[in-house]
Design an enzyme around this catalytic site. Structure first.
Site, PDB file in Angstrom:
ATOM      1  N   ARG A  86      24.387  24.664  43.334  1.00 35.57           N
ATOM      2  CA  ARG A  86      24.387  23.177  42.622  1.00 35.57           C
ATOM      3  C   ARG A  86      25.584  22.274  43.152  1.00 35.57           C
ATOM      4  O   ARG A  86      25.615  21.110  43.241  1.00 35.57           O
ATOM      5  CB  ARG A  86      24.648  23.105  41.060  1.00 35.57           C
ATOM      6  CG  ARG A  86      23.338  23.512  40.314  1.00 35.57           C
ATOM      7  CD  ARG A  86      23.474  23.245  38.972  1.00 35.57           C
ATOM      8  NE  ARG A  86      24.014  22.029  38.858  1.00 35.57           N
ATOM      9  CZ  ARG A  86      24.876  21.722  37.682  1.00 35.57           C
ATOM     10  NH1 ARG A  86      25.235  22.462  36.809  1.00 35.57           N
ATOM     11  NH2 ARG A  86      25.356  20.399  37.576  1.00 35.57           N
ATOM     12  N   ASP A 137      37.954  20.659  36.723  1.00 39.38           N
ATOM     13  CA  ASP A 137      37.030  21.247  37.838  1.00 39.38           C
ATOM     14  C   ASP A 137      37.807  22.444  38.631  1.00 39.38           C
ATOM     15  O   ASP A 137      37.114  22.849  39.538  1.00 39.38           O
ATOM     16  CB  ASP A 137      36.321  20.319  38.416  1.00 39.38           C
ATOM     17  CG  ASP A 137      35.216  19.718  37.899  1.00 39.38           C
ATOM     18  OD1 ASP A 137      34.840  20.060  36.763  1.00 39.38           O
ATOM     19  OD2 ASP A 137      34.813  18.441  38.193  1.00 39.38           O
ATOM     20  N   ARG A 177      29.434  17.746  25.085  1.00 33.49           N
ATOM     21  CA  ARG A 177      29.497  16.633  26.072  1.00 33.49           C
ATOM     22  C   ARG A 177      28.391  15.523  25.385  1.00 33.49           C
ATOM     23  O   ARG A 177      27.303  15.236  26.003  1.00 33.49           O
ATOM     24  CB  ARG A 177      28.828  17.163  27.284  1.00 33.49           C
ATOM     25  CG  ARG A 177      29.918  18.446  27.945  1.00 33.49           C
ATOM     26  CD  ARG A 177      29.369  18.692  29.050  1.00 33.49           C
ATOM     27  NE  ARG A 177      29.634  17.695  30.369  1.00 33.49           N
ATOM     28  CZ  ARG A 177      29.370  18.108  31.557  1.00 33.49           C
ATOM     29  NH1 ARG A 177      28.828  19.176  31.889  1.00 33.49           N
ATOM     30  NH2 ARG A 177      29.479  17.285  32.507  1.00 33.49           N
ATOM     31  N   GLN A 208      29.983   7.235  24.101  1.00 32.08           N
ATOM     32  CA  GLN A 208      30.838   6.381  24.854  1.00 32.08           C
ATOM     33  C   GLN A 208      29.775   5.267  26.059  1.00 32.08           C
ATOM     34  O   GLN A 208      30.114   4.236  25.903  1.00 32.08           O
ATOM     35  CB  GLN A 208      32.004   6.658  25.592  1.00 32.08           C
ATOM     36  CG  GLN A 208      32.903   7.385  24.702  1.00 32.08           C
ATOM     37  CD  GLN A 208      33.465   6.431  23.617  1.00 32.08           C
ATOM     38  OE1 GLN A 208      34.061   5.293  23.915  1.00 32.08           O
ATOM     39  NE2 GLN A 208      33.322   7.152  22.188  1.00 32.08           N
ATOM     40  N   CYS A 225      25.816  21.769  26.603  1.00 33.79           N
ATOM     41  CA  CYS A 225      25.798  22.467  27.946  1.00 33.79           C
ATOM     42  C   CYS A 225      26.795  23.661  27.821  1.00 33.79           C
ATOM     43  O   CYS A 225      27.684  24.013  26.843  1.00 33.79           O
ATOM     44  CB  CYS A 225      25.939  21.587  29.113  1.00 33.79           C
ATOM     45  SG  CYS A 225      27.647  21.465  29.423  1.00 33.79           S
ATOM     46  N   LYS A 263      29.836  15.936  45.996  1.00 30.12           N
ATOM     47  CA  LYS A 263      28.709  16.018  44.677  1.00 30.12           C
ATOM     48  C   LYS A 263      28.796  14.900  43.761  1.00 30.12           C
ATOM     49  O   LYS A 263      27.938  14.023  43.334  1.00 30.12           O
ATOM     50  CB  LYS A 263      28.512  17.273  44.214  1.00 30.12           C
ATOM     51  CG  LYS A 263      27.722  17.198  43.102  1.00 30.12           C
ATOM     52  CD  LYS A 263      27.563  18.619  42.339  1.00 30.12           C
ATOM     53  CE  LYS A 263      28.704  19.101  41.411  1.00 30.12           C
ATOM     54  NZ  LYS A 263      28.470  18.481  39.918  1.00 30.12           N
ATOM     55  N   ASN A 264      30.147  14.745  43.065  1.00 28.19           N
ATOM     56  CA  ASN A 264      30.099  13.829  41.984  1.00 28.19           C
ATOM     57  C   ASN A 264      30.530  12.333  42.256  1.00 28.19           C
ATOM     58  O   ASN A 264      30.434  11.584  41.372  1.00 28.19           O
ATOM     59  CB  ASN A 264      31.280  14.375  40.969  1.00 28.19           C
ATOM     60  CG  ASN A 264      30.940  15.657  40.368  1.00 28.19           C
ATOM     61  OD1 ASN A 264      29.888  16.005  40.264  1.00 28.19           O
ATOM     62  ND2 ASN A 264      32.038  16.317  39.637  1.00 28.19           N
TER      63      ASN A 264
END
Ligand code: EPU
Length: 421
Positions: free
Chosen positions: A398, A306, A121, A125, A116, A22-23
Site C-alpha cells: 500500500r 508515520d 479515526r 472535523q 481501523c 503516497k499521501n
C-alpha cells in the site's frame, strides 16, 4: 498470501531513489474531480492505494490511465456522487473525494470509514467544516450524505479542533470552488497539504498559506486540469534513513527533501547517525549501538507518527532506555509485541513505550496490521540474526514502492515469497 523473507545482517550500501509521496498523491488525484479535462500526474508511486484511488475515481466518471509513474485522468461531468463501502474499507483515504464532490456537484455520498487498525479515526472535523460552508450532513445506512441546498458551497471560517491532515485537504478542495472566502484555522501544516495547495493553485484556485496553520482560500468560478510531478515521499525516505543506520550501513538517498524531515533528522543525529547533504542527495551512515533518545509524535513540524514504529527499531539498538510516546493515534503500538518476539525489550504503558536497548535482535515470523508497523518489522528483519518472514505484505504494498527490489539493490538479502511457492 505473499510474505517477505529477509536474512538479516547485511549493512545497506549504495544509492536509493525516493519515490513520489503516497499521501500527497492521494488527495491530488482526488482533486482532479474539481476540473473537467485531462490531468497528468507524474512521479506517482506504483502502489496499491494509487490503484484503489483510480478505481474509485473510475466510479465517479474519471477515466484513468496508469503507466509507470504517470497517471493520466480524464474528468468529465457525471451523475455519480458516491464512494462505496467496498472501496472505503480498503482505503480510508477514499474519504478524500468528499470535499471535491461537494464542491463540484453540491452533493456526495461517502461510506463512513469506521475504525481501523491504528485507532477510531472519526471524520467529524471534515463534516463540521462542510456544514459551516452550507452543506447539510446526514448519516444514513453507514454513509455520510452531504448536500448543499443552494447548489454551491459558500466560504466560511472553520476552526479545526485538531489539525487533521485529510480533513484540511478535503476542506481546501471544497473551498476552492465555494462562493467567497474560506479561512481554515488550526489547519494541518504537513508538506502534503502544502503540495495540494500548489496543485490547486496550478488548477486556477486561489489558496494562500498552505503549509501554515491558517489557510485562506478565495473560491473561484471554475478550475482547469493540470500537469504536475508529485513531491518525494518523506516517510519512505525516513524509513530508508532508519534502515541504513540500523544496519550500520551507508546509503545515499536521491530526490529527498531534507526540510520535510527536520524532526526525524534531529532525533537521528542526537542518536549518533550521520546525515550529510551531498550534491546528488542525502547520505546517511552510522554504526550501532546508538544513543537512546526520547520521542513524542506530534503534528508536523513535530515528529511524524508515520515514523514512530521504524524509529523504535533503532532504539532497540542502543545501550540505554528510550521512551516513545504516541499522541496522534491511540492504537499505534502493534509492532511492539512482534518486535518483542524478535528479542526486543519494550513495555507499553498507555500512550508510551519504554524501549530497553538489546545487543541484537533475532529473526522470526512476524506480521502487522498496518503499513508503518509492517515497515518497522522489515527494518528489524534487516538487522536481526537469522531469517525473518514478514507476513501480510499487502500492507507494505500500500505504501512502499518496490520495497524488496530497492532493499536488495542496497545489498539486503530479501525476497518476496509467493504464497504458492
Ligand atoms: N481526527 C478526529 N476527527 C477528524 C479527523 C481526525 O478526531 O475529523 C483525529 C484522528 O482520529 C487522529 C488525529 O485526529 O487521532 C489525526 O488524524 P488525521 O486526520 O490528521 O489523519 P489522516 O488525515 O486520517 C493522514 C495520513 C496518515 C498519517 C496521519 C497523521 C493520509 C492519506 N494519511 O491521515 O498516514 O498517519 O495523517 O499524520 O494522508 C500512513 O501513511 O501510514 C498513514 C496512516
Amino acid at each position: 498470501m505473499d510474505s517477505i523473507r529477509i536474512v538479516g545482517g547485511a549493512p545497506l550500501r549504495g544509492n536509493v531513489k525516493i519515490s513520489g509521496a503516497k499521501n500527497a498523491a492521494l488527495p491530488i488525484l482526488c482533486s482532479s474531480l474539481l476540473a473537467n479535462g485531462e490531468h497528468v500526474f507524474r512521479n506517482v508511486p506504483d502502489l496499491r492505494d494509487i490503484v484503489t484511488t483510480t478505481a474509485l475515481l473510475g466510479q465517479l466518471g474519471v477515466e484513468a490511465k496508469l503507466t509507470p509513474s504517470v497517471v493520466t485522468l480524464h474528468t468529465r461531468t457525471t451523475d455519480a456522487r458516491e464512494a462505496p463501502y467496498d472501496l472505503v474499507k480498503q482505503m480510508r483515504a477514499s474519504v478524500l473525494v468528499l470535499g471535491p464532490l461537494v464542491a463540484r456537484y453540491g452533493e456526495a455520498r461517502v461510506s463512513l470509514p469506521g475504525g481501523c487498525a491504528i485507532g477510531a479515526r472519526p471524520i467529524d472535523q471534515h463534516l463540521k467544516g462542510l456544514e459551516a460552508m452550507g452543506a447539510t450532513i446526514t448519516l444514513e445506512h453507514g454513509y455520510v450524505h452531504a448536500k448543499v441546498a443552494a447548489g454551491r458551497l459558500r466560504g466560511a471560517e472553520v476552526v479545526l479542533d485538531i489539525p487533521t491532515v485529510t480533513g484540511t485537504e478535503n476542506l481546501m478542495c471544497a473551498a476552492a470552488l465555494a462562493k467567497g472566502r474560506t479561512t481554515l484555522v488550526n489547519a494541518a501544516r504537513e508538506p502534503e497539504v502544502e503540495e495540494l495547495g500548489r496543485v490547486l493553485n496550478k488548477m486556477g484556485a486561489d489558496v494562500q498559506g498552505a503549509g501554515t496553520d491558517v489557510i485562506t482560500i478565495d473560491g473561484v468560478e471554475g478550475l482547469h486540469p493540470v500537469d504536475h510531478a508529485i513531491m518525494a515521499d518523506r516517510i519512505e525516505a525516513g524509513t530508508y534513513m532508519v534502515a541504513a543506520a540500523a544496519t550500520g550501513g551507508d546509503v545515499l538517498l536521491e530526490g529527498v527533501t531534507l526540510e520535510h524531515l527536520e524532526a526525524l533528522t534531529a532525533k537521528l543525529r542526537r542518536a549518533g547517525v550521520a546525515i550529510e547533504r551531498e550534491a546528488s542527495g542525502v547520505r546517511v551512515s552510522g554504526t550501532p549501538p546508538y544513543r537512546a533518545v526520547d520521542v513524542t509524535t506530534a503534528p508536523h513540524p513535530g515528529f511524524p507518527t508515520d515514523m514512530q514504529a521504524q524509529l523504535m527499531v533503532l532504539m532497540c539498538l542502543t545501550r540505554g532506555q528510550s521512551v516513545i510516546t504516541e499522541t496522534i493515534f491511540e492504537n499505534r503500538f502493534m509492532h511492539v509485541s512482534e518486535l518483542n518476539r524478535m528479542g526486543a525489550q519494550i513495555e507499553v504503558h498507555g500512550r508510551s513505550a519504554t524501549v530497553h536497548g538489546v545487543p541484537s535482535l533475532e529473526g522470526a515470523s512476524v506480521m502487522a496490521t498496518d503499513l508503518r508497523a509492517s515497515a518497522s518489522l522489515v527494518v528489524a528483519g534487516l538487522v536481526a540474526q537469522g531469517t525473518t518472514d514478514v507476513q501480510r505484505v499487502y500492507h507494505l504494498d500500500r505504501g512502499y514502492e518496490h520495497i524488496e527490489q530497492k532493499l536488495a539493490a542496497l545489498g539486503a538479502n530479501i525476497q518476496r515469497v509467493k504464497s504458492n511457492a
